[in-house]
Structures are given as structure tokens and as C-alpha cells.
Design an enzyme around this catalytic site. Structure first.
Site, mmCIF file in Angstrom:
data_model
loop_
_atom_site.group_PDB
_atom_site.id
_atom_site.type_symbol
_atom_site.label_atom_id
_atom_site.label_comp_id
_atom_site.label_asym_id
_atom_site.label_seq_id
_atom_site.Cartn_x
_atom_site.Cartn_y
_atom_site.Cartn_z
ATOM 1 N N LYS A 126 60.414 39.979 72.886
ATOM 2 C CA LYS A 126 59.412 40.388 72.107
ATOM 3 C C LYS A 126 58.323 39.290 71.780
ATOM 4 O O LYS A 126 59.092 38.128 71.539
ATOM 5 C CB LYS A 126 59.562 41.599 70.905
ATOM 6 C CG LYS A 126 59.944 40.585 69.808
ATOM 7 C CD LYS A 126 59.895 41.499 68.739
ATOM 8 C CE LYS A 126 60.121 40.481 67.348
ATOM 9 N NZ LYS A 126 59.073 39.917 66.922
ATOM 10 N N HIS B 88 65.782 42.548 69.259
ATOM 11 C CA HIS B 88 67.031 42.474 68.534
ATOM 12 C C HIS B 88 67.303 43.415 67.540
ATOM 13 O O HIS B 88 68.440 43.948 67.053
ATOM 14 C CB HIS B 88 67.204 40.864 67.777
ATOM 15 C CG HIS B 88 66.291 40.792 66.624
ATOM 16 N ND1 HIS B 88 64.995 40.457 66.670
ATOM 17 C CD2 HIS B 88 66.939 41.060 65.240
ATOM 18 C CE1 HIS B 88 64.780 40.410 65.367
ATOM 19 N NE2 HIS B 88 66.011 40.829 64.540
ATOM 20 N N LYS C 256 70.987 46.142 66.093
ATOM 21 C CA LYS C 256 71.822 45.894 64.769
ATOM 22 C C LYS C 256 72.581 47.236 64.657
ATOM 23 O O LYS C 256 72.116 48.385 65.054
ATOM 24 C CB LYS C 256 70.721 45.761 63.894
ATOM 25 C CG LYS C 256 69.893 44.647 63.517
ATOM 26 C CD LYS C 256 68.947 44.848 62.415
ATOM 27 C CE LYS C 256 68.231 43.329 62.121
ATOM 28 N NZ LYS C 256 68.997 42.553 61.503
ATOM 29 N N GLU D 140 60.753 40.647 53.129
ATOM 30 C CA GLU D 140 61.352 39.565 53.215
ATOM 31 C C GLU D 140 60.930 38.593 51.951
ATOM 32 O O GLU D 140 59.655 38.590 51.710
ATOM 33 C CB GLU D 140 60.955 38.918 54.587
ATOM 34 C CG GLU D 140 61.336 39.407 55.735
ATOM 35 C CD GLU D 140 61.028 38.771 56.891
ATOM 36 O OE1 GLU D 140 61.685 37.742 57.351
ATOM 37 O OE2 GLU D 140 59.831 38.949 57.532
ATOM 38 N N ASP E 214 54.167 41.299 64.344
ATOM 39 C CA ASP E 214 55.449 40.656 64.142
ATOM 40 C C ASP E 214 56.350 41.828 64.213
ATOM 41 O O ASP E 214 57.655 41.515 64.798
ATOM 42 C CB ASP E 214 55.297 39.770 63.093
ATOM 43 C CG ASP E 214 56.672 39.023 63.203
ATOM 44 O OD1 ASP E 214 56.995 38.493 64.242
ATOM 45 O OD2 ASP E 214 57.183 38.526 62.110
ATOM 46 N N HIS F 154 59.948 46.525 65.677
ATOM 47 C CA HIS F 154 60.724 46.765 64.941
ATOM 48 C C HIS F 154 60.910 48.192 64.331
ATOM 49 O O HIS F 154 61.564 49.289 64.394
ATOM 50 C CB HIS F 154 61.284 45.982 63.979
ATOM 51 C CG HIS F 154 61.673 44.620 64.278
ATOM 52 N ND1 HIS F 154 62.083 44.229 65.587
ATOM 53 C CD2 HIS F 154 61.272 43.472 63.775
ATOM 54 C CE1 HIS F 154 62.238 42.972 65.800
ATOM 55 N NE2 HIS F 154 61.725 42.416 64.570
ATOM 56 N N LYS G 30 55.654 39.292 53.754
ATOM 57 C CA LYS G 30 56.480 38.223 53.322
ATOM 58 C C LYS G 30 56.360 37.918 52.100
ATOM 59 O O LYS G 30 55.536 38.413 51.111
ATOM 60 C CB LYS G 30 55.837 37.136 54.006
ATOM 61 C CG LYS G 30 55.877 37.163 55.549
ATOM 62 C CD LYS G 30 57.288 36.808 56.258
ATOM 63 C CE LYS G 30 57.190 36.619 57.782
ATOM 64 N NZ LYS G 30 58.685 36.123 58.198
#
Length: 461
Positions: A137, A167, A171, A205, A224, A229, A315
Site C-alpha cells: 500500500k 499488513h 493481523k 498512536e 495513511d 486499514h 498521531k
């Protein structure tokens, strides 16, 4: 792809950060389990001898695993070879041809701007026969660029031969969602608009973007993590049961969800930027890039009509955690219940990270006749065993021709469609202090619904 197994793995960008932290350690684990059966050819621009590349790989694996076994790495190193060259240089592909056996899997851990070029170079060199191409991605930066890239790839590859790597889909708790939902009647019966009042999905995060300013400033939180995701996670949470066990059956149900989500209204998208972001090296002066985003979405189908979906990611938040939270409707205010108005709504929480776990929050009356939350918790590792890393799972599946856990281009196009208004007409990013849960406007987004819930974090050890 059920009858396809890779005869060779070719990794473009093998000296990059992703390979060092994820790909090479995952290959080591597969070798450790006896599940790696083909040669691995790495390519990058650095001029390295085979011995130098092997040493680079050894250092990467030693740093990433806590039980490094020299004998396992020795077996892996015998599979490794290295070719240096620019990804745009036809000579690299001529050299690659002499190293390849049948059924290659090409894994492009490269900037997306090179995806189509590399595929075209492979085609020109006659290296795509019975091949698969895996792309990291992001797939495009908006709907138009995703369509352009898809068009270029489709001229030389069947779409079923393209694997889109996210990814997040590898998970352990993400892969478990469909089984938790559809193998457990008690959950399946609660999973709709009759029981659920709102869904919240959080990806927080506590880290800043230091060291990644130039990259992040061109991307932002929407591109992002939300476009890939979180929307992929939402599709698994909201889809109906597949009618069969094939990949096509699963994708059909996920695609139904994407198509049922109207494009987000700019007013339902809150963008934030943490104070100090514009001082990060590589960030443009006066940047309006969002380091935080909160969205309100809807799903216009029978199961979820009227249930708001709230997504947030950012973030420099107070903690790092990713979770899905279903908040259920209140029970009737029955008179026999003491202080019935204080009974909290039940919640179901699926913690994706850290320490994947499942929680059902109920209410109970303590000995002092006071309402208290009752939490029924379990962790996946305790009950289901230690999980594989996402890249172990995805690489093993890609090598075996199993594309169940990969994204696909129809879904990617739909996700860009959903976010298109927010990307095309971005509102100013609002300041928020590092260590807080984003700008206050995100709280206004959930006005009239349950407030944002703090993520469920593991107990300190």
C-alpha cells in the site's frame, strides 16, 4: 490461485526499512517452521556482494527476533541472492531472467510511483508468465490515480494475478473477526441495527512523525490508515456472511459494504494537526496535512441503516491502540431495577493491538446496590496460541497462491470513492495538543450519540 505455488520470491527494495523490520524477519520465521521452499532474490540500488547482503539480512533478523538461531539463518542464507540495479533499468531485468525459475512471485516494497513501471519492465523482459505481483500500500493517492494505475497494470496482468498488500489484514484479530461473528450464534444475533446504536473504530498512536516528515506530509492520516486499514476493518465488521468458502464469496460480501457506504460529507470529517508538527524536518511551511482525522459514515443497507459509524485515527495521542467497539442500545427502564437510568449500555470491544483481546462489557449490581461494569475479557494468545506476525501470514499465503487476506482493486476504488469529498475539499486542520484525543470538534461529531470511548488498554505488567 489454489493450484499455484511460487517457484521463486523476488523482493524489490530488499535493503529498505520495511524489509529490515518486517520482510526478512518473516522469512526467517517461515524458514524456522519449514514453510519456505523457494529461492529468494533481493534487488535494490545499493552495490552489495552476496556476502554483504547476507550480513545485512543477518543483522536485520538478529535485531527483530528474540530467539535467533544461527542454524536457521544459515538455511535461509542459502536461499538468498542479490542483484543490484535501478528498478527502471532494463539491464536489471535481463540479469533477473537468468536467476528465475517458474512461477515467480514479485513483491514490490517500493514507492507506488514505481509499481506500473516495474510491472511494465517485467513484461517487456518476458518475466510475467505464470507470475504474481504483490504491491505494498498505498494503491494510488486518490480515485483518479488508483484508476490510472489499475489501467496500466491491467494492460499487462490479469487482476487475479495482482496482490494488494495491507499488513493490517494479516493481523490475527482481524482474521478472526469473521469467525467470531458467524461461528457464535450469541454474537451473530446482536450484530445489526436492532441491537447496535453506534460503532466506533479507533487507531491511535502516541508517536509523532519525527524522521518521516517529508513522507507523511504528502500523505496524512486519511491516506495513511483510513483509506486502507480502517475501511477494510469496517468491511469485515459490517459484512453479511459469505455464501461459500471461496475468496470470491468473501470479496463479494465485503464489496457490498463498500458500495453501500455513501461518500463522506466534508462536514462529517474532522481534521486535526498536533502542535509542533510544522516544525518537523521535511514538513512544508504552513502545511494543512492532517495528523488526526475523525469521520462519521453510514451504511445504507438492511442490517445497518441508521447506525452511525465513527472512525478516528491520529498521531501524538495519549496511547497507542487499535480497536473496534460496538455500543449496544439501552435496555428498557424497568421499574424493578434500582436507579435504572444509571445502567450503562453494553459494549463489545475487539482490541486489535496491543495484546489482541475480546471484551464484553455488561452491568451488575454490587453488594451496596450500586451499578458497576462487569467485564468479560479474553486474550487471543491465551486461548488461541501465539499469533504469527502479519507479514509471516501474508508472505506464506502469497507464496502458496492464497489471496484471501489481500485487498483487491474494486474495493480499493470504492474506498477512494468514499473519501473523495474529504480529500478534494479538505477543511482546515485544527490544532490539538500532543497527548490529547484530538481537536474538540471530534467530540461534536458524536453529539447525540455515545461519546468517544477511551481505548481498552492492556493492564500494566
Amino acid at each position: 490461485m489454489a493450484d499455484w505455488n511460487a517457484g521463486a520470491l523476488v523482493i524489490f527494495g530488499i535493503t529498505g526499512d520495511l524489509a529490515a523490520k518486517m520482510t526478512l524477519p518473516a522469512l526467517y520465521r517461515l524458514e524456522q517452521r519449514g514453510e519456505l521452499h523457494c529461492p529468494v532474490i533481493g534487488t535494490a540500488t545499493a552495490s552489495l556482494s552476496r556476502a554483504e547482503f547476507t550480513e545485512l539480512a543477518r543483522r536485520s533478523v538478529e535485531k527483530a527476533v528474540d530467539d535467533f538461531d544461527p542454524a536457521v539463518f544459515a538455511r535461509l542464507s542459502r536461499r538468498l541472492s542479490y542483484l543490484s540495479g535501478e528498478a527502471t533499468d532494463p539491464e536489471l531485468y535481463q540479469a533477473l531472467a537468468s536467476h528465475l525459475t517458474a512461477r515467480p512471485l514479485y513483491y514490490l516494497a517500493l514507492p507506488p510511483s514505481l509499481f506500473a513501471t516495474v510491472a511494465e519492465r517485467l513484461a517487456a523482459a518476458g518475466l510475467l508468465t505464470d507470475a504474481r505481483v504483490a504491491l505494498e500500500k498505498p494503491f494510488g493517492s486518490d480515485l483518479a490515480s488508483a484508476r490510472e494505475l489499475r489501467g496500466r497494470l491491467n494492460e499487462i496482468l490479469d487482476e487475479q494475478h495482482v496482490l494488494l498488500v495491507d499488513h493490517f489484514l494479516g493481523k490475527e484479530p482481524v482474521t478472526e473477526i469473521e469467525y467470531l461473528r458467524f461461528a457464535n450464534h450469541v454474537l451473530a444475533e446482536l450484530w445489526d441495527r436492532d441491537s447496535v446504536t453506534a460503532i466506533q473504530i479507533t487507531m491511535a498512536e502516541n508517536l509523532d512523525v519525527a524522521g518521516r516528515g517529508r513522507f507523511y506530509d504528502q500523505v496524512g492520516a486519511l491516506r495513511d490508515v483510513v483509506q486502507n486499514h480502517l475501511l477494510q476493518l469496517l468491511a469485515l465488521v459490517a459484512m453479511d456472511a459469505p455464501v461459500g468458502s471461496s475468496v470470491a464469496d468473501l470479496r463479494a460480501k465485503k464489496l457490498e459494504i463498500f458500495r453501500a457506504i455513501p461518500a463522506v460529507e466534508p462536514a462529517d470529517c474532522v481534521r486535526g494537526q498536533y502542535e509542533g508538527y510544522q516544525g518537523v524536518p521535511g514538513v512544508a511551511p504552513g502545511s494543512n496535512t492532517e495528523t488526526y482525522v475523525a469521520l462519521k459514515l453510514a451504511i445504507d443497507n438492511w442490517r445497518w441503516a441508521g447506525v452511525p459509524i465513527f472512525l478516528r485515527a491520529g498521531k501524538c495521542l495519549p496511547a497507542s491502540a487499535t480497536e473496534v467497539r460496538l455500543i449496544f442500545k439501552h435496555t428498557p427502564r424497568l421499574r424493578f431495577l434500582p436507579d435504572a437510568a444509571q445502567v450503562e449500555a453494553n459494549q463489545l470491544v475487539l482490541r486489535i493491538s496491543p495484546d489482541p483481546a475480546f471484551r464484553l462489557r455488561l452491568s451488575g449490581l454490587d453488594s451496596a446496590r450500586q451499578w458497576r461494569p462487569v467485564r468479560l475479557d479474553t486474550t487471543f494468545e491465551r486461548d488461541l496460541g501465539a499469533p504469527r506476525s502479519p507479514y509471516e501470514r501474508l508472505l506464506a499465503d502469497a507464496l502458496a497462491g492464497d489471496d484471501r487476506l489481500f485487498a483487491w482493486q474494486d474495493a480499493v476504488a470504492e474506498s477512494w470513492r468514499i473519501l473523495r469529498p474529504a480529500l478534494a475539499y479538505p477543511r482546515p486542520a485544527r490544532w490539538y495538543a500532543p497527548g490529547t484525543w484530538g481537536p474538540s470538534a471530534a467530540d461534536d461529531l458524536v453529539d447525540g450519540y455515545p461519546a468517544w470511548q477511551p481505548p481498552w488498554l492492556p493492564a500494566p505488567r
